[in-house]
Design a protein around this motif. Structure first.
Motif, PDB file in Angstrom:
ATOM      1  N   ASN A  48       0.845  -1.203   0.000  1.00  0.00           N
ATOM      2  CA  ASN A  48       0.000   0.000   0.000  1.00  0.00           C
ATOM      3  C   ASN A  48       0.879   1.251   0.000  1.00  0.00           C
ATOM      4  N   THR A  49       0.249   2.380  -0.239  1.00  0.00           N
ATOM      5  CA  THR A  49       0.970   3.651  -0.303  1.00  0.00           C
ATOM      6  C   THR A  49       1.613   3.998   1.032  1.00  0.00           C
ATOM      7  N   HIS A  50       0.926   3.702   2.111  1.00  0.00           N
ATOM      8  CA  HIS A  50       1.472   3.990   3.436  1.00  0.00           C
ATOM      9  C   HIS A  50       2.834   3.317   3.622  1.00  0.00           C
ATOM     10  N   SER A  51       2.938   2.055   3.245  1.00  0.00           N
ATOM     11  CA  SER A  51       4.209   1.331   3.384  1.00  0.00           C
ATOM     12  C   SER A  51       5.297   1.933   2.505  1.00  0.00           C
ATOM     13  N   ALA A  52       4.939   2.353   1.301  1.00  0.00           N
ATOM     14  CA  ALA A  52       5.921   2.981   0.400  1.00  0.00           C
ATOM     15  C   ALA A  52       6.446   4.281   1.003  1.00  0.00           C
ATOM     16  N   LEU A  53       5.551   5.073   1.561  1.00  0.00           N
ATOM     17  CA  LEU A  53       5.966   6.340   2.166  1.00  0.00           C
ATOM     18  C   LEU A  53       6.778   6.110   3.446  1.00  0.00           C
ATOM     19  N   ILE A  92       6.053  -3.463 -16.184  1.00  0.00           N
ATOM     20  CA  ILE A  92       6.442  -4.851 -16.398  1.00  0.00           C
ATOM     21  C   ILE A  92       6.083  -5.726 -15.189  1.00  0.00           C
ATOM     22  N   ILE A  93       5.911  -5.092 -14.016  1.00  0.00           N
ATOM     23  CA  ILE A  93       5.540  -5.823 -12.802  1.00  0.00           C
ATOM     24  C   ILE A  93       4.028  -5.854 -12.632  1.00  0.00           C
ATOM     25  N   SER A  94       3.383  -4.688 -12.789  1.00  0.00           N
ATOM     26  CA  SER A  94       1.950  -4.593 -12.565  1.00  0.00           C
ATOM     27  C   SER A  94       1.387  -3.396 -13.317  1.00  0.00           C
ATOM     28  N   SER A  95       0.167  -3.538 -13.793  1.00  0.00           N
ATOM     29  CA  SER A  95      -0.480  -2.413 -14.466  1.00  0.00           C
ATOM     30  C   SER A  95      -1.297  -1.578 -13.488  1.00  0.00           C
ATOM     31  N   SER A  96      -1.373  -2.022 -12.233  1.00  0.00           N
ATOM     32  CA  SER A  96      -2.129  -1.253 -11.241  1.00  0.00           C
ATOM     33  C   SER A  96      -1.306  -0.074 -10.743  1.00  0.00           C
ATOM     34  N   CYS A  97      -1.991   0.864 -10.132  1.00  0.00           N
ATOM     35  CA  CYS A  97      -1.311   2.023  -9.564  1.00  0.00           C
ATOM     36  C   CYS A  97      -0.580   1.596  -8.299  1.00  0.00           C
ATOM     37  N   GLY A  98       0.419   2.327  -7.956  1.00  0.00           N
ATOM     38  CA  GLY A  98       1.152   2.052  -6.735  1.00  0.00           C
ATOM     39  C   GLY A  98       2.533   2.665  -6.817  1.00  0.00           C
ATOM     40  N   LEU A  99       3.190   2.717  -5.673  1.00  0.00           N
ATOM     41  CA  LEU A  99       4.519   3.292  -5.594  1.00  0.00           C
ATOM     42  C   LEU A  99       5.550   2.208  -5.359  1.00  0.00           C
TER      43      LEU A  99
END
Length: 107
Positions: free
Chosen positions: A33-38, A60-67
């Protein structure tokens, strides 16, 4: 967001942010999740040991949104150890080679 502490590569060259951004062979750390990325971004900034760039998860890993966090391959083990010690949740670590269009899951 980009962070560039003084970091020497295996060839004793100081790695600049420009070098990191242009890297075609790198590691991408992805998070649940974004919280973990931040949280990972903050933790790596506080240690000041590892150059990194926060970026969208590579397609190449995922087409979904995320950081994700882009790091040089020679900083992989230290980065993962720092995040684990801080309690940051990691979903996966990939070695990306844009020239070969590959993403190998390492963790």
């Amino acid at each position: 967001m980009v962070h560039n502490p003084t970091k020497r590569s295996d060839h004793n060259k100081v790695l600049s942010i420009g070098d990191l951004i242009k890297m075609d062979d790198y590691c991408a750390i992805i998070f649940p999740n974004t919280h973990s990325a931040l949280q990972a971004e903050k933790t790596l900034q506080e240690t000041g040991k590892i150059p990194f760039v926060i970026m969208p998860v590579p397609r190449i890993i995922s087409s979904s949104c995320g950081l994700s966090i882009k790091i040089p391959p020679d900083s992989l083990h230290e980065s993962v150890e720092i995040m684990k010690n801080s309690g940051t949740a990691i979903e996966g670590v990939y070695r990306i080679d844009k020239n070969r269009n590959t993403a190998d899951r390492l963790i």
